[in-house]
Design an enzyme around this catalytic site. Structure first.
Site, PDB file in Angstrom:
ATOM      1  N   GLY D 152       1.359 -13.143  -1.230  1.00  0.00           N
ATOM      2  CA  GLY D 152       1.036 -11.886  -0.579  1.00  0.00           C
ATOM      3  C   GLY D 152       2.075 -11.542   0.471  1.00  0.00           C
ATOM      4  O   GLY D 152       2.830 -12.409   0.935  1.00  0.00           O
ATOM      5  N   CYS D 153       2.110 -10.264   0.837  1.00  0.00           N
ATOM      6  CA  CYS D 153       3.120  -9.808   1.785  1.00  0.00           C
ATOM      7  C   CYS D 153       2.890 -10.449   3.157  1.00  0.00           C
ATOM      8  O   CYS D 153       3.814 -11.015   3.763  1.00  0.00           O
ATOM      9  CB  CYS D 153       3.099  -8.289   1.874  1.00  0.00           C
ATOM     10  SG  CYS D 153       1.460  -7.550   2.039  1.00  0.00           S
ATOM     11  N   TYR D 154       1.672 -10.372   3.667  1.00  0.00           N
ATOM     12  CA  TYR D 154       1.391 -10.964   4.978  1.00  0.00           C
ATOM     13  C   TYR D 154       1.663 -12.470   4.975  1.00  0.00           C
ATOM     14  O   TYR D 154       2.292 -12.981   5.907  1.00  0.00           O
ATOM     15  CB  TYR D 154      -0.063 -10.711   5.370  1.00  0.00           C
ATOM     16  CG  TYR D 154      -0.423  -9.300   5.766  1.00  0.00           C
ATOM     17  CD1 TYR D 154       0.223  -8.652   6.820  1.00  0.00           C
ATOM     18  CD2 TYR D 154      -1.457  -8.618   5.131  1.00  0.00           C
ATOM     19  CE1 TYR D 154      -0.143  -7.365   7.208  1.00  0.00           C
ATOM     20  CE2 TYR D 154      -1.829  -7.329   5.513  1.00  0.00           C
ATOM     21  CZ  TYR D 154      -1.179  -6.705   6.554  1.00  0.00           C
ATOM     22  OH  TYR D 154      -1.549  -5.448   6.943  1.00  0.00           O
ATOM     23  N   THR D 156       3.699 -14.193   3.264  1.00  0.00           N
ATOM     24  CA  THR D 156       5.134 -14.484   3.252  1.00  0.00           C
ATOM     25  C   THR D 156       5.702 -14.426   4.669  1.00  0.00           C
ATOM     26  O   THR D 156       6.408 -15.338   5.117  1.00  0.00           O
ATOM     27  CB  THR D 156       5.863 -13.462   2.351  1.00  0.00           C
ATOM     28  OG1 THR D 156       5.430 -13.660   1.000  1.00  0.00           O
ATOM     29  CG2 THR D 156       7.370 -13.626   2.432  1.00  0.00           C
TER      30      THR D 156
END
Lengths: 349, 349, 349, 349
Positions: D152-154, D156
């Site tokens: 997921g973006c967060y 990462t």
């Protein structure tokens, strides 16, 4: 250039947005070697001090123009303010090829220049020598030029749709209305109240109405295309986005001409062009579809008013409207494939 | 109303942006008493569930239209989608005065309605009865009306500058080009891909070119002013801001007319008006200067094209373009001072 | 004030955003009479030259401070830059009551002032005299004050949720982390590169980390509440919006304390307050819900980390964080109802 | 792959923002051949119908998943919604290598999955087989994987700074507070009210506080690094920008550890990494400095609170937070140089 693989490039005025954009795009150019970056007020600083996003990329530190060793360069992009540019370019050694992004060499007529800029040109010989760098329309001359004047952002988006139609006598040269909307980067990086976030966000306004200096530049190109003097309505607006220009252009059809004729002429004019796309029927461009690209998208629509038509063009003002077209011109001037470093898909969203 | 102090108000379709804006503004109305708020799909919820910024203000919970006790109301604002509105309004008891914010009662001509909306009107009697609520231009009729059709946002910003000029025969009715730029709230609160942040931010595009339903509404008003059928170019653009409409209007002067004539007529037309301001020479409006207000600002500029002129108008689409004008109409319909609840300075920045 | 109906007001530094906001809000104040507006560099111009949205409102022209006839004023709002403010205020006649919006009189401790501002205070007597104008927390003292220091925007949003909790010993004073996000108007209207649209739009960054001058102001308030010195983590971020501050505050619960205890104390502290609202369980504030209002919304949430809790506060930095609170203070200082001119619903969207 | 030059790629769920971003980036990949694009609800349409900016690029039309000839593909990017993804991937032929961008295979523990997603995993074998694709931290396993779960973006942006510090025992695993700010594209392209322009522009708010599904994903990575279960505070905020995540992370130093120790460990961890940059002392990242790039920038700051430190990380959520990292993973899975198609300078402004 001769046998050397790489072209050694200097960028004058590298701390502005067009400088940053040249550096972003030249990253993709296998023959480009950045050798000098100038920014007089920031001289001595690493590039990352003015553009943190370009730190760590191995690019040269900023220096003053006076410090540049011109013998180590082959090509110069000049991104200085208009007015000072003409003297700087006049002082450059003649072995350098130059793409100038200022307005200083765009107007071929000295009287027109003096009228709009308030003083006689200080390098009239260069003004005459300079070739107008709207690549698709002046390709051959650009290829042979030493000094190219990269067109303004608004004039690029206006001339690409209009010039072929005027050349083909399909529209009335005396009834061209250009309603233009621009992002804020077109105003540059100077710290001005009018460019502050709070003065621009959540709003839109017209500015420079009937008095913007891009008007004579547009008229110069349209006059050449029409074969006689053309005056236009050019009404720019400032809107809350970083990049992008949309021009909605209202034209009167020449007697007997139809919207289909306009489409046919534009499609023929740009059928082989990598960067100009005429959208299919029903399609109209959005600036977000060209963000970060060297594209100019053109759409056509019928008008509820009889004998009229609507053209819409979209560019990224920092790419096709400035640094991208400058590289496109450089590619022609130096014999590289014209699309080198410029084949990008839009950053959306 | 008679002897009662307060007007008991219902708002149908209160969960949209125009509903929220009515509630924001009516806070300043000493005679307004909000008695019913409907939102069929949100019925049973407190208002704060759909508008957290209106929680804790003592406003009624949302109910379904079927639950409303009409006998407890004097006045209804109707903010329902077009199409369904006409049937709802047709079913309302006749003791209610109604301001409708949808498009359903704006077009007086049934054939025009059917052409643009694709079906015959389902309440043609009401369509005839309805008075067009552009307050400054139809004040007397509004004062006597039971049912008022609040004008569309774009038509408001177009007619205010154009109608006086057409009435005075100062511009050519056959050459009116309206380039309009709107914030996103004009598209309402429906969850549509085209209204998503990422589809709108950092860009601009034209939409509904030559086919937007506000075109016939504008033409209806301009035709009446000109005394003969008028067709216009109306080209709307969607841009990244919450609120605001800017219209840049390109007109051809009637033979002999001058820009000074246009200015004189507009200044005379609006000299006593609280909400319409003609800017002094050199002034052009920005949408941020009307944010949150019921104002319409109008600027004039000469055009580089001979015998032409440029008008620029700015409104807040949710206030003068919708809920503010609705309250202005209500004030007239009920005999309150017209400016009640509407005298605000712009929220800037 | 005595028997006069109206208070005659001067605003020093009226060409900034807080000046505009004072003028927007004072429009609603029946006792306020704007008599003088200063802006040294714009002296002689009409107000509309710097704020077109305030043209035509009958407000005074801008003058230099030296031109002001102090005898014609009762009350002064001072919106000058910090540093110069202290000397200007020291030179004002003592019959004037003053609300100062700069940072000059916020820190009561002269050593702290000197440490953070790099020079000794030039009006230490006034620094001692000044009352800190966080209305809800210092109401009595403000009512008796001649000179009030209007709190900073960040400190307002931090202290309102934290002070009652520290007073009640419910949270650990040594573990307060304040992650703050602000709109750009907080940086003022000065033409700085860092406030340009293109430097702020489409991005976010932290700034002034561990070194922002609002940290000692917050610590001053929290120390008083805790009864001993408190140091905090205060980390501000700049984000692309005109207005608004959101503070997400991470706290450690005192031994035995629960989230319900925190809620109960905050609800009790603000139960009668018109401008501070503790949201019901599950509710968290958004800055857009306070836009244009004098509200401070406070939400609470449990934390996945044991023995911790999360507080979120939202204000409009130009209203409760500056001009609105200044008027709230003025109302107390002059005996007007505290909510006069400040009862607005949020402008949303 | 064997001897073939090009990898034949299919993208499932190509009509979302991660799909568009894959196509933007794969343009730069000399070995990538896009052979199939699916979008069940848009099947049959040209790609330009959903992404006008990708029209005219010679890319395949959209088809339904059922229509794909899997034998003509070597590699699949799966950008479908979570929940449905697991069944689709389970049905794919085993000769395909797969990078999945949904959340379906990120959590290795089946109980944790069931707890956060409300149902047992429907492809538990694949859940076990899948390798977590945070490239810098799991490089070897990714190189050997058939199925990679792109983080997921967060998570990462959280794990890149935190994992090396936890591995080195430099911070307290029980006191990690992650305040995250995201652009709107992280919410995808679904037409939801909460993603509308007017609900996001000009404001900020926290959401999913203490309940966001990225929390267990972050905790999974941090627990592995710490060698014991870790729970974190993860507080996401939605803000008005298209792209970008900034995480401001508040940590407590382990006894004896200093900020210099943290810096040394992070610099060592990422010294050879092309995409992770630890900024020099005093430097803090901004999201606009990574726009369009696969970079993660990390800055460190001391904290006014003793024994604490602040970390700030920035990524483009659609690149390093999704499609860029997916391509980075593909490069490893297929033996291409890891940076292929990913070496871009940021688009600024």
């Amino acid at each position: 250039m001769a046998a050397r693989d790489k072209v050694r490039i200097g960028i004058l005025g590298a701390s502005g947005y067009t400088g940053a954009e040249l550096l972003r795009l030249l990253r993709y150019h296998p023959q480009a070697e950045i050798r000098a970056l100038t920014a007089d007020r920031q001289a001595g600083k690493p590039l990352g001090a003015v553009f943190p996003h370009l730190a760590g990329e191995g690019l040269p530190d900023l220096v003053a123009i006076a410090e540049v060793d011109w013998s180590g360069l082959d090509f110069v992009f000049c991104g200085l303010p208009h007015g000072t540019t003409q003297e700087v370019v006049a002082g450059l050694p003649r072995h350098l090829k130059v793409c100038d992004l200022s307005a200083d060499f765009r107007l071929a007529d000295t009287a027109t220049y003096a009228e709009w800029y308030g003083h006689p040109h200080r390098a009239p010989d260069l003004q005459t020598e300079a070739v107008y760098g709207l690549t698709e329309l002046h390709r051959a001359a650009i290829g042979a030029a030493r000094l190219v004047a990269v067109p303004g952002c608004y004039p690029t988006a206006a001339q690409l749709p209009l010039v072929p139609l005027l050349r083909a006598d399909l529209i009335d040269p005396d009834d061209v209305i250009i309603d233009a909307k621009s992002g804020v980067s077109g105003a540059g990086r100077a710290a001005k109240e009018s460019s502050l976030f709070c003065e621009v966000a959540e709003g839109i306004h017209a500015y420079g109405v009937a008095g913007h200096r891009h008007a004579p530049e547009i008229e110069q190109g349209l006059s050449a295309a029409a074969g006689r003097p053309v005056v236009v309505n050019f009404t720019p607006h400032l809107m809350p986005m970083n990049r992008g220009i949309l021009e909605t252009i209202y034209v009167r059809l020449a007697p007997g001409a139809t919207l289909a004729d306009l489409r046919a002429v534009l499609e023929a004019a740009y059928s082989g062009e990598p960067f100009v796309r005429v959208l299919p029927e029903g399609g109209l461009p959005a600036t977000r579809h060209v963000r970060g690209t060297n594209l100019c998208l053109i759409g056509l629509s019928h008008d509820r008013l009889p004998h009229r038509a609507i053209l819409v063009s979209a560019i990224d003002n920092l790419v096709k409207g400035a640094s991208g077209q400058a590289i496109q011109d450089m590619n022609r001037m130096l014999g590289f494939p014209e699309t080198t470093a410029l084949e990008h898909r839009a950053l959306f969203p």
